[in-house]
Write an enzyme that holds these catalytic residues in place. Structure first.
Site, PDB file in Angstrom:
ATOM      1  N   HIS A 304       0.829  -1.203   0.000  1.00 47.91           N
ATOM      2  CA  HIS A 304       0.000   0.000   0.000  1.00 47.91           C
ATOM      3  C   HIS A 304       0.866   1.256   0.000  1.00 47.91           C
ATOM      4  CE1 HIS A 304      -3.207   2.773   1.446  1.00 47.91           C
ATOM      5  NE2 HIS A 304      -2.204   3.295   2.136  1.00 47.91           N
ATOM      6  N   GLU A 305       1.869   1.300   0.898  1.00 45.31           N
ATOM      7  CA  GLU A 305       2.728   2.490   0.998  1.00 45.31           C
ATOM      8  C   GLU A 305       3.529   2.708  -0.291  1.00 45.31           C
ATOM      9  OE1 GLU A 305       2.609   4.655   3.363  1.00 45.31           O
ATOM     10  OE2 GLU A 305       1.165   3.469   4.509  1.00 45.31           O
ATOM     11  N   HIS A 308       1.643   4.416  -3.046  1.00 49.96           N
ATOM     12  CA  HIS A 308       1.653   5.881  -3.037  1.00 49.96           C
ATOM     13  C   HIS A 308       2.818   6.412  -3.880  1.00 49.96           C
ATOM     14  CE1 HIS A 308      -1.599   6.586  -0.283  1.00 49.96           C
ATOM     15  NE2 HIS A 308      -1.053   5.878   0.695  1.00 49.96           N
ATOM     16  N   GLU A 384      -5.747   7.037  -0.897  1.00 47.64           N
ATOM     17  CA  GLU A 384      -5.728   5.828  -0.071  1.00 47.64           C
ATOM     18  C   GLU A 384      -6.425   4.672  -0.782  1.00 47.64           C
ATOM     19  OE1 GLU A 384      -4.072   5.345   2.766  1.00 47.64           O
ATOM     20  OE2 GLU A 384      -3.289   7.369   2.431  1.00 47.64           O
ATOM     21  N   ASP A 388      -4.619   1.197  -1.928  1.00 46.22           N
ATOM     22  CA  ASP A 388      -5.170  -0.124  -1.607  1.00 46.22           C
ATOM     23  C   ASP A 388      -5.353  -0.955  -2.872  1.00 46.22           C
ATOM     24  OD1 ASP A 388      -5.291   0.430   1.074  1.00 46.22           O
ATOM     25  OD2 ASP A 388      -7.454   0.792   1.141  1.00 46.22           O
TER      26      ASP A 388
END
Length: 444
Positions: A304-305, A308, A384, A388
């Protein structure tokens, strides 16, 4: 009969600022009331959550968030009625003296609220791991480090504004851009270690898989650190930082099921006295719960990070921030010559640059800042969901699903939110929305 239209310009400005400030406060109080009503009225686990949250955890999270909401309301009321400090600046040195006294005043008046939050609310719900001595020493260090950065940066900014001529706003913006990039670059290597212990993640399966996943998406990873977050709190987190080809990942020890001191059976949560003084000052408590994520779940969180980064969210946020900064400095250059702005706040004989910055950025820009903050909150939630989806595209939907549930439980996140409060304040989507977006993967 005199009407508001007949009042002097400076009086109109003062009343406009006052009315808007209280309008914002009343709006925030209304949103907080709606959310507290949600906490009070949602007494049982919703059917949709029945398989992922037990009644005991649900009740703990409800009471914790209700306490936090009440605390935010009263501390927010205090900040609105606290009053302002003013002085007449004759030089940069006087401005710095004013700034240091103002920040010292703010630190002292905010300390009781911070102590109450840490040693009453966080302690009550099992998160606090600090002693009062450690907390106070930490507060002193934070104040000193802040002054060491704030005072030189402010003095240079004021000097640039004074000598920059008609285009000082361009030079001021470039200066703040450089400062922000430098701080982002040095923070994790030189500033954060003053407060927390960073150690390289030991060689092993987790490190190998993190490096492999980074390589698969061309993320230029150079180091992976574990930060000793457990000496302060049992809350967990993970992030990455760095520019260009020098990226690092930081994992809180409380995020890692296999590393968290809070999971060590029969062991205190601190190291023996021969270890570092900072660790020795944290509280020794027996283990009371299993927390953190297993390796596959940690990888899903990092997926997930890294999403970004891969999707350009970090760069987009920097661009938006700098565009906003440039616009604010430009408008500051337009407004700084208006004597009525200073007169509205009691400065009739002089127009101090530092006071002008505070008046314009804090008060005159308030409506713009509120709108911008809401737009950025909406954008953050969109990012976000995209991150995901990126982790899901890497084949880690199931692991991210279970990781989100675990992290929500560990941090006592309340899964039910008032829609208006959530829309205005939540930079991350509520848990249920994220789980639905992941495709309904079921994890008992």
């Amino acid at each position: 009969m005199e009407t508001i239209l007949d009042l002097p310009v400076e009086t109109k400005i003062f009343y406009a600022v006052l009315v808007f400030s209280w309008t914002v406060y009343l709006w925030e109080a209304y949103l907080a009331y709606r959310q507290r009503r949600t906490y009070r009225s949602t007494m049982h686990v919703p059917q949709e959550l029945g398989k992922i949250m037990d009644t005991e955890t649900f009740e703990k999270s409800r009471l914790y968030n209700l306490d936090k909401s009440n605390f935010s309301f009263w501390s927010g009321l205090y900040s609105e009625t606290e009053g302002t400090v003013g002085t007449i600046e004759r030089s940069i040195s006087q401005s710095l003296s004013f700034l240091m006294l103002a920040t010292l005043f703010s630190a002292f008046t905010g300390l009781p609220w911070s102590i109450y939050n840490t040693f009453v609310i966080e302690e009550k719900h099992g998160f606090n791991q600090q002693t009062l001595g450690f907390f106070l020493k930490d507060a002193v260090k934070k104040f000193i480090v802040t002054q060491c950065i704030l005072l030189p940066v402010t003095s240079l900014l004021l000097y640039i504004i004074k000598i920059g001529g008609d285009y000082f706003f361009i030079y001021a913006w470039l200066f703040t851009l450089v400062v922000s990039l430098v701080l982002v670059t040095i923070y994790a290597d030189y500033i954060a270690p003053l407060f927390d212990k960073f150690t390289p993640l030991p060689d092993g399966e987790l490190k190998d898989e993190i490096e492999s996943m980074s390589k698969s998406i061309s993320f230029p990873l150079t180091k992976v650190y574990v930060v000793e977050g457990s000496k302060r709190s049992s809350h967990s987190n993970a992030y990455f930082y760095g520019f260009f080809k020098n990226k690092r990942i930081v994992l809180f020890d409380t995020l890692l099921e296999d590393y968290s001191p809070l999971n060590q059976e029969g062991q205190p949560e601190t190291v023996p006295s021969q270890e570092t003084d900072a660790s020795a000052e944290t509280k020794a408590k027996p283990k009371n719960k299993k927390q953190g994520c297993n390796n596959s779940e940690v990888l899903a969180v990092l997926g997930h990070e890294l999403g970004h980064w891969k999707l350009g969210h970090t760069v987009k946020n920097i661009v938006i921030s700098q565009m906003n900064s440039f616009l604010c400095f430009f408008l500051f250059a337009v407004l700084i010559g208006q004597k009525e702005l200073f007169m509205a706040f009691g400065f009739y004989e002089s127009q101090p640059t530092l006071i002008g910055l505070m008046i314009i950025f804090q008060f005159i820009f308030s409506p713009y800042n509120e709108v911008l903050s809401f737009c950025l909150t909406v954008l953050s939630r969109r990012f976000e969901f995209q991150a995901d989806a990126f982790a899901r595209g890497m084949g880690r939907a199931s692991e991210l699903y279970s990781a989100l549930i675990k992290l929500n439980k560990d941090n006592l996140g309340f899964p039910v939110a008032d829609w208006l409060f959530s829309m205005w304040h939540y930079s991350h989507p509520p848990l249920l929305e994220r789980l639905r977006a992941l495709g309904g993967t079921k994890q008992d």
